[in-house]
Scaffold this motif. Sequence first.
Motif, PDB file in Angstrom:
ATOM      1  N   LYS A  33      30.464  34.922  49.686  1.00  0.00           N
ATOM      2  CA  LYS A  33      31.132  34.341  48.516  1.00  0.00           C
ATOM      3  C   LYS A  33      32.348  33.536  48.934  1.00  0.00           C
ATOM      4  O   LYS A  33      32.856  33.664  50.040  1.00  0.00           O
ATOM      5  N   ALA A  34      32.828  32.741  48.035  1.00  0.00           N
ATOM      6  CA  ALA A  34      34.038  31.975  48.306  1.00  0.00           C
ATOM      7  C   ALA A  34      35.220  32.907  48.424  1.00  0.00           C
ATOM      8  O   ALA A  34      35.238  33.985  47.864  1.00  0.00           O
ATOM      9  N   MET A  35      36.237  32.453  49.195  1.00  0.00           N
ATOM     10  CA  MET A  35      37.418  33.285  49.392  1.00  0.00           C
ATOM     11  C   MET A  35      38.199  33.386  48.085  1.00  0.00           C
ATOM     12  O   MET A  35      38.428  32.397  47.417  1.00  0.00           O
ATOM     13  N   ARG A  36      38.608  34.641  47.780  1.00  0.00           N
ATOM     14  CA  ARG A  36      39.304  34.844  46.515  1.00  0.00           C
ATOM     15  C   ARG A  36      40.585  35.644  46.664  1.00  0.00           C
ATOM     16  O   ARG A  36      41.201  36.004  45.677  1.00  0.00           O
ATOM     17  N   TRP A  37      41.000  35.954  47.874  1.00  0.00           N
ATOM     18  CA  TRP A  37      42.124  36.881  48.011  1.00  0.00           C
ATOM     19  C   TRP A  37      43.431  36.297  47.518  1.00  0.00           C
ATOM     20  O   TRP A  37      44.355  37.014  47.169  1.00  0.00           O
ATOM     21  N   GLN A  38      43.534  34.956  47.483  1.00  0.00           N
ATOM     22  CA  GLN A  38      44.791  34.380  47.016  1.00  0.00           C
ATOM     23  C   GLN A  38      45.092  34.786  45.578  1.00  0.00           C
ATOM     24  O   GLN A  38      46.251  34.845  45.172  1.00  0.00           O
ATOM     25  N   ASN A  39      44.054  35.061  44.809  1.00  0.00           N
ATOM     26  CA  ASN A  39      44.237  35.419  43.410  1.00  0.00           C
ATOM     27  C   ASN A  39      44.194  36.915  43.179  1.00  0.00           C
ATOM     28  O   ASN A  39      43.992  37.368  42.061  1.00  0.00           O
ATOM     29  N   VAL A  56      32.172  52.130  50.990  1.00  0.00           N
ATOM     30  CA  VAL A  56      33.574  52.172  51.427  1.00  0.00           C
ATOM     31  C   VAL A  56      33.687  51.942  52.930  1.00  0.00           C
ATOM     32  O   VAL A  56      34.608  52.419  53.580  1.00  0.00           O
ATOM     33  N   LEU A  57      32.768  51.177  53.503  1.00  0.00           N
ATOM     34  CA  LEU A  57      32.781  50.952  54.944  1.00  0.00           C
ATOM     35  C   LEU A  57      33.889  49.982  55.338  1.00  0.00           C
ATOM     36  O   LEU A  57      34.343  49.166  54.549  1.00  0.00           O
ATOM     37  N   SER A  58      34.288  50.044  56.608  1.00  0.00           N
ATOM     38  CA  SER A  58      35.440  49.277  57.077  1.00  0.00           C
ATOM     39  C   SER A  58      35.129  47.824  57.383  1.00  0.00           C
ATOM     40  O   SER A  58      36.038  47.034  57.613  1.00  0.00           O
ATOM     41  N   VAL A  59      33.868  47.469  57.460  1.00  0.00           N
ATOM     42  CA  VAL A  59      33.453  46.075  57.577  1.00  0.00           C
ATOM     43  C   VAL A  59      32.494  45.811  56.436  1.00  0.00           C
ATOM     44  O   VAL A  59      31.702  46.675  56.063  1.00  0.00           O
ATOM     45  N   LYS A  60      32.536  44.624  55.863  1.00  0.00           N
ATOM     46  CA  LYS A  60      31.925  44.456  54.554  1.00  0.00           C
ATOM     47  C   LYS A  60      30.642  43.636  54.500  1.00  0.00           C
ATOM     48  O   LYS A  60      29.840  43.825  53.598  1.00  0.00           O
ATOM     49  N   PHE A  87      43.651  48.163  48.834  1.00  0.00           N
ATOM     50  CA  PHE A  87      42.280  48.482  48.454  1.00  0.00           C
ATOM     51  C   PHE A  87      41.564  47.161  48.236  1.00  0.00           C
ATOM     52  O   PHE A  87      41.854  46.422  47.295  1.00  0.00           O
ATOM     53  N   VAL A  88      40.620  46.838  49.114  1.00  0.00           N
ATOM     54  CA  VAL A  88      39.905  45.567  49.067  1.00  0.00           C
ATOM     55  C   VAL A  88      38.573  45.765  48.352  1.00  0.00           C
ATOM     56  O   VAL A  88      37.892  46.765  48.580  1.00  0.00           O
ATOM     57  N   TYR A  89      38.203  44.822  47.508  1.00  0.00           N
ATOM     58  CA  TYR A  89      36.932  44.953  46.801  1.00  0.00           C
ATOM     59  C   TYR A  89      36.306  43.584  46.551  1.00  0.00           C
ATOM     60  O   TYR A  89      36.991  42.562  46.476  1.00  0.00           O
ATOM     61  N   ASP A  90      34.986  43.598  46.464  1.00  0.00           N
ATOM     62  CA  ASP A  90      34.213  42.398  46.167  1.00  0.00           C
ATOM     63  C   ASP A  90      33.134  42.777  45.148  1.00  0.00           C
ATOM     64  O   ASP A  90      32.268  43.607  45.440  1.00  0.00           O
ATOM     65  N   LYS A  91      33.207  42.197  43.951  1.00  0.00           N
ATOM     66  CA  LYS A  91      32.191  42.453  42.924  1.00  0.00           C
ATOM     67  C   LYS A  91      30.951  41.630  43.269  1.00  0.00           C
ATOM     68  O   LYS A  91      30.727  40.545  42.730  1.00  0.00           O
ATOM     69  N   VAL A  92      30.160  42.164  44.172  1.00  0.00           N
ATOM     70  CA  VAL A  92      29.010  41.434  44.697  1.00  0.00           C
ATOM     71  C   VAL A  92      27.997  41.117  43.606  1.00  0.00           C
ATOM     72  O   VAL A  92      27.499  39.995  43.492  1.00  0.00           O
ATOM     73  N   ARG A  93      27.684  42.108  42.785  1.00  0.00           N
ATOM     74  CA  ARG A  93      26.729  41.897  41.702  1.00  0.00           C
ATOM     75  C   ARG A  93      27.021  42.887  40.576  1.00  0.00           C
ATOM     76  O   ARG A  93      26.743  44.078  40.693  1.00  0.00           O
ATOM     77  N   VAL A  94      27.575  42.375  39.506  1.00  0.00           N
ATOM     78  CA  VAL A  94      27.882  43.201  38.337  1.00  0.00           C
ATOM     79  C   VAL A  94      27.326  42.490  37.109  1.00  0.00           C
ATOM     80  O   VAL A  94      27.663  41.335  36.837  1.00  0.00           O
ATOM     81  N   MET A 148      38.561  40.126  47.364  1.00  0.00           N
ATOM     82  CA  MET A 148      38.326  39.253  48.514  1.00  0.00           C
ATOM     83  C   MET A 148      36.850  39.273  48.872  1.00  0.00           C
ATOM     84  O   MET A 148      36.192  40.303  48.763  1.00  0.00           O
ATOM     85  N   SER A 149      36.314  38.151  49.312  1.00  0.00           N
ATOM     86  CA  SER A 149      34.920  38.116  49.727  1.00  0.00           C
ATOM     87  C   SER A 149      34.728  38.974  50.975  1.00  0.00           C
ATOM     88  O   SER A 149      35.653  39.186  51.759  1.00  0.00           O
ATOM     89  N   CYS A 150      33.511  39.458  51.140  1.00  0.00           N
ATOM     90  CA  CYS A 150      33.210  40.308  52.293  1.00  0.00           C
ATOM     91  C   CYS A 150      33.423  39.560  53.604  1.00  0.00           C
ATOM     92  O   CYS A 150      33.907  40.127  54.591  1.00  0.00           O
ATOM     93  N   ALA A 151      33.056  38.277  53.637  1.00  0.00           N
ATOM     94  CA  ALA A 151      33.228  37.483  54.855  1.00  0.00           C
ATOM     95  C   ALA A 151      34.703  37.316  55.201  1.00  0.00           C
ATOM     96  O   ALA A 151      35.103  37.428  56.367  1.00  0.00           O
ATOM     97  N   GLU A 152      35.519  37.048  54.189  1.00  0.00           N
ATOM     98  CA  GLU A 152      36.956  36.890  54.419  1.00  0.00           C
ATOM     99  C   GLU A 152      37.569  38.201  54.904  1.00  0.00           C
ATOM    100  O   GLU A 152      38.419  38.218  55.793  1.00  0.00           O
ATOM    101  N   HIS A 153      37.140  39.299  54.325  1.00  0.00           N
ATOM    102  CA  HIS A 153      37.622  40.608  54.761  1.00  0.00           C
ATOM    103  C   HIS A 153      37.337  40.820  56.241  1.00  0.00           C
ATOM    104  O   HIS A 153      38.199  41.242  57.010  1.00  0.00           O
TER     105      HIS A 153
END
Length: 429
Positions: free
Chosen positions: A130-136, A247-251, A289-296, A323-328
């Motif tokens: 996904k696109a990077m979203r951590w700035q928001n 809750v894994l350390s790599v996403k 706490f980092v999260y990515d709503k991959v599919r909701v 934040m996106s999983c790739a950015e994480h």
Amino acid sequence: MMEMSCAEHHNYAAASRFITLTVGRVLGALKLESTPINTEGYEALLGLVENTSSGDSFDLYYELFMHHENALEILERLGLAFDALKNQLFGYLHQFVGNQLFGNGNADKVAAPLQEDQNGTALVSSSTSKAMRWQNAAQPQDHKAQISDRFVDNNSRLKIAIVGFGNFGQFLAKTMVRQGHLVLAYSRSDYSDVAQKLGVSYFSNAEDLFEKRPEVVLICTSILSTEKVLRSLPLQRLKKNTLFVDVLSVKEFPRNLLLQNLPLDYDILCTHPMFGPESGKNGWNGLPFVYDKVRVGGDESRVLRCNKFLDIFAREGCKMVEMSCAEHDMHAAESQFITHTVGRVLGKLGLKSTAVDTNGYKTLLSLVETTAGDSFDLYYGLFLYNMNAMEQLKMLDMAFESLKKQLFRRLHGVIHNQIFEETPDKSQV
């Protein structure tokens, strides 16, 4: 005020000062930057870099190297420790690939089995993220303002099934139970006694667990067993739109694994609580706490359920970072992998506190203590399942070699001058 002989000070300073400056200069060469998901250990390393790189000249570092008889030995021990760690990583990697080639492709067979109680990492994929979203990303108070006020009664309670009830699963369950959620658990090992003490309903098999129709399935298994466990779950016994959370350390790996193995009706939330039983023992306030709503799904009830789960962490004061999983994974290669690598290298030296510890040296001792609490399997997971980790290891290796060359080049120049430019004039003798 401390009175000691010059010889005592000399011996202490080799460890507390030379090692600190060496580590700081090696990390300084990597041009590390702050990330949105800094851990406390990484923050400490950034502070160390700033103190050693900006405040002290190379001349000071070189003088410490030249005028302490143990400095070269310490430099050699650091090199040997780093080589030993790399050999250990590559040994695991070799066996992992060997098992894939000759062991029926079972990726969960490794040199030493991972334990269930680790908050591990997972295999990355090359698929588009996904696109990077951590700035928001919302701050804790903002997130709480959005959702917490709506959940003040029993409507806020979730039925959460934890798959993998080791130390980390138990750690999360304590807070979930305290907040009033109904927590169920299943694990390969028997944790029924622990579950009873925590107020958790324990099940000895996944079918009985899923018969209870949990709203959320929280995957807390070890990193290498995640795929195997996921494929063994009796999904047909769940509601068709159940929310799955990891809750894994790599996403990127869990993201792709869940997308590939779960029916389209299931919701997916990838998360990383960047703390554990040790760092979070005094509360979660301010911890990322980092999260990515991959599919909701777009249904109000499904959006509400996802927000309820996130609210568990927002209520505790976590810094909520979307934040996106790739950015994480890109940030985690620095904030986690580098931190663990430095801690494990220093751990092999058997460093001890001295009578003249500097703040920088205390930082290193604390880092060793923190990383020593995690198994090598967790560190190996950070290396294997983040495609950015190998590059970071390579850069760290190059930075250390560059620093040694810089020292020995200066040393060579001094000796060269002594031999060829300071030869006494015989006419003056």
